[in-house]
Write an enzyme that holds these catalytic residues in place. Structure first.
Site, PDB file in Angstrom:
ATOM      1  N   LYS A   3       1.664 -30.027   2.935  1.00 15.96           N
ATOM      2  CA  LYS A   3       2.652 -30.952   2.259  1.00 15.96           C
ATOM      3  C   LYS A   3       2.620 -30.737   0.663  1.00 15.96           C
ATOM      4  O   LYS A   3       1.485 -30.510   0.083  1.00 15.96           O
ATOM      5  CB  LYS A   3       2.032 -32.326   2.377  1.00 15.96           C
ATOM      6  N   LYS A  15      12.307 -33.738  16.643  1.00 10.25           N
ATOM      7  CA  LYS A  15      11.089 -34.619  16.641  1.00 10.25           C
ATOM      8  C   LYS A  15      11.747 -35.587  17.534  1.00 10.25           C
ATOM      9  O   LYS A  15      13.242 -36.027  17.400  1.00 10.25           O
ATOM     10  CB  LYS A  15      10.836 -35.377  15.428  1.00 10.25           C
TER      11      LYS A  15
END
Length: 233
Positions: A91, A188
């Site tokens: 991240k 997703k």
């Protein structure tokens, strides 16, 4: 309330085909869609993969282990603490320190494959220079460098590392804009609104020559289990 409206809408649904007209893409539709797949499989005695026309699920697929955003030393320590994971998703933030973060993780995990998740944060950076720096550090993929809706600047670019659309791609309706800007999409279940749309999205992405990765939102293991069917291939 929105929850009440969703419940009322579901009360009028007789099957998966009607869900898209009753609920927008999102977590609520995902839950209902996957529940209907499970109900249909149980009622018919047929596994979901067969109902969906898919090959039998393989052995468990390789998944990415996420290294949360932090200072370079903390991220390197997180990588060292997960030596069994050979695919790491980092991240990042776009605050000017991302190259140091990736370099620290690379030194801590020299044999791992790295994915950089920019989380829409690279709008102030030179994207081509940043991608070239990521390539030198062995990064294989960069997710969502620019905010969704502001990624027209990616058109016709040939970055040193492929860009993958996350927030910019929820359903098939987004593919016209994604195509030509990204080389891959992140599917997703919660974004797509269930396995039904996710499978259709995967198929249409492949038809257009887009690569696919499968991700997840915050969810239980039961909530993400149908993604194993998406991850085949």
């Amino acid at each position: 309330s929105a929850m009440g409206a969703a419940i009322r809408a579901l009360g009028e649904v007789s099957g998966r085909a009607e869900l898209a007209g009753r609920l927008p893409p999102g977590a609520a539709r995902n839950a209902a869609d996957c529940a209907l797949w499970a109900w249909e499989a149980r009622r018919s005695g047929t596994p979901v993969w067969r109902l969906a026309g898919l090959p039998a699920p393989p052995a468990p697929v390789r998944s990415a282990f996420t290294i949360s955003l932090g200072d370079p030393a903390a991220m390197a320590e997180a990588a060292r603490a997960a030596p069994a994971h050979r695919l790491l998703k980092l991240k990042l933030s776009g605050d000017g320190g991302d190259r140091d973060r990736v370099a620290a993780v690379r030194a801590a995990a020299p044999g791992a494959t790295l994915i950089a998740d920019a989380n829409e944060g690279w709008g102030a950076l030179d994207l081509e220079a940043e991608a070239a720096a990521m390539a030198r550090l062995g990064v294989a993929l960069i997710e969502q460098p620019l905010p969704a809706g502001a990624d027209a600047a990616l058109a016709r670019r040939r970055p040193a590392v492929p860009f993958c659309a996350d927030e910019s791609c929820h359903t098939r309706a987004d593919l016209d804009e994604v195509e030509g800007r990204y080389g891959l999409i992140n599917i997703k279940l919660d974004k797509a609104g269930g396995l039904t749309e996710a499978l259709a999205l995967r198929s249409e992405a492949a038809r257009r020559g887009l690569g696919v990765m499968v991700g997840c939102m915050l969810s239980t293991s039961l909530g993400v289990a149908p993604a194993l069917l998406l991850a085949q291939g």
